[in-house]
Design an enzyme around this catalytic site. Structure first.
Site, PDB file in Angstrom:
ATOM      1  N   LYS A   1       0.886  -1.174   0.000  1.00  0.00           N
ATOM      2  CA  LYS A   1       0.000   0.000   0.000  1.00  0.00           C
ATOM      3  C   LYS A   1       0.923   1.223   0.000  1.00  0.00           C
ATOM      4  O   LYS A   1       0.820   2.119   0.839  1.00  0.00           O
ATOM      5  CB  LYS A   1      -0.911  -0.064   1.240  1.00  0.00           C
TER       6      LYS A   1
ATOM      7  N   ASP B   1      -5.792 -16.187   2.501  1.00  0.00           N
ATOM      8  CA  ASP B   1      -7.101 -16.816   2.745  1.00  0.00           C
ATOM      9  C   ASP B   1      -8.026 -16.607   1.545  1.00  0.00           C
ATOM     10  O   ASP B   1      -8.761 -17.514   1.147  1.00  0.00           O
ATOM     11  CB  ASP B   1      -7.763 -16.230   4.005  1.00  0.00           C
TER      12      ASP B   1
END
Ligand SMILES: NC(=O)c1ccc[n+]([C@@H]2O[C@H](COP(=O)([O-])OP(=O)(O)OC[C@H]3O[C@@H](n4cnc5c(N)ncnc54)[C@H](O)[C@@H]3O)[C@@H](O)[C@H]2O)c1
Length: 363
Positions: A194, A254
């Site tokens: 980010k 995930d």
């Protein structure tokens, strides 16, 4: 003749059920290969132990993990087992081992599997590895955050040059040994960050770019983590190896697992320069625990990853062969589809699917 000592930590919930299958698969693969012994030393490190004794892991178990050739972990944690500050007690085992043994790279392969109904509408083939920085990032603050008067809570992200360099090197080394991304066979490492918002992530990216210069034959790109979640769904074939800070790696791995059929299929290895710990990416699944319903695939594939890591580390062809045999057996049971658990649309129990996998090893 090669012999390894593996400490197993079956843990909580479905952990013991799936660990039993993985240990049977290790035994079977070792006997098919011959000249290979895997001695499994089981220890109780769990939230249940914490509830019973006040400590999730004994010092004796910690030392056994330190001394072992590898650690095989089931799943640890129960949502109700928490420290007074709200953190779950499973960190006393999982994070302690990751940090103390410097298991700095969380390696999480994600691939389309035969016989498993694709989750995504797009039929883009999927075969990439998420490499999660494991001992820094936001989770480095796991016991060091502040909570002032229960009014203000802070956690601090930690990014170091050394840690970012090491995990980036692991990502490039993995890419060197792979066939490239499914889209066009191009070997690539993608840095997920980010960097547009936080200087810590911009630093992570700059160190990654520096490491990339040593691997000119491997392509690189950068993706912001928010866009990454969309790309994982819309065009996963663009990825080969992906490297990310600890929390981002946790989340995108995930999601990656969900795109290929669910957490029950997601294997992982936490590795450093000296130690390795292998465990499914999922948790203890309290909602299905004790009912013989868990999918043992992620756990068994994690055991195969462990043998592969031991084989490469010790130049041991027997361990490498045993890893291939287990992997092949899992793929054949999935492809056949007749003995799979409910999460894959089948009716088999965990133990029945486990028996099918073990029976297929070397068959
Ligand atoms: N490394 C670890 O040991 C680890 C990782 C994640 C969560 N946890 C802990 O596990 C506990 C439960 O966490 P959670 O519910 O958020 O996540 P979870 O991964 O345990 O379960 C999420 C969902 O996936 C299903 N699922 C997970 N593994 C499965 C399998 N092998 N077969 C079939 N279905 C499966 C569960 O039934 C549940 O519906 C918590 O205490 C958490 O802290 C431990």
């Amino acid at each position: 003749m090669s012999a390894y000592t593996v400490v197993s930590l079956p843990g909580d919930g479905i952990g013991p059920e799936i660990t039993e299958v993985a240990v049977a698969a290790l035994d079977r693969a070792a006997s098919v290969v011959g000249g290979l012994t895997v001695n499994v030393d089981a220890h109780d490190a769990s939230a249940t132990r914490w509830q019973r004794t006040g400590a999730a892991m004994s010092e004796e178990t910690f030392e056994a993990c330190w001394d072992a050739d590898a650690i095989l972990m089931g799943a640890i944690g129960l949502p109700e087992a928490r420290h007074p500050d709200g953190r779950e007690v499973n960190g006393d085992v999982i994070f302690r081992l990751r940090f103390a043994l410097d298991l700095y790279a969380g390696i999480r392969p994600v691939r389309s599997l035969p016989g498993v109904r694709p989750t995504l509408a797009a039929s883009d083939p999927i075969d990439y590895i998420v490499v999660r920085e494991n001992v820094e990032g936001l989770y480095a603050s796991r016991t060091g955050g502040t909570n002032v008067r229960n009014e203000v809570a802070t956690d601090t992200i930690v990014i170091t040059d050394t840690g970012t360099r090491k995990v980036s090197q692991v990502a490039f080394k993995l890419a060197e040994g792979r066939r490239g991304r499914p889209l066009d066979g191009r070997r690539m490492v993608t840095c997920v960050d980010k960097a547009n918002v936080l200087s810590s992530y911009a630093f992570f990216r700059s160190v990654f770019d520096d490491v990339a210069k040593e691997h000119g034959e491997i392509g690189t790109d950068h993706v912001y983590v928010d866009a990454m979640t969309a790309f994982q769904v819309q065009r996963p074939s663009h990825f080969d190896v992906v490297v990310a800070e600890n929390m981002f790696g946790d989340i995108i791995s995930d999601l990656a697992a969900a795109t290929v059929g669910g957490l029950g299929l997601a294997a992982s290895g936490d590795v450093g320069d000296e130690h390795g710990m292998f465990q499914p990416a999922h948790g203890s699944a309290p909602d299905i625990a004790g009912r013989d319903r868990a999918n043992p695939t992620a756990m068994v594939l994690s055991a195969a990853m462990m043998l592969d890591w031991l084989g490469r580390r010790h130049g041991d062809d027997r361990a490498l062969r045993a890893a291939e045999l287990i992997d092949g057996a899992v793929l054949s049971v999935l492809a056949d589809g007749g003995t799979v658990t409910a999460d894959l649309g089948g009716t088999a129990s965990c133990s029945a699917m486990g028996e099918a996998i073990v029976g297929a090893i070397g068959a």
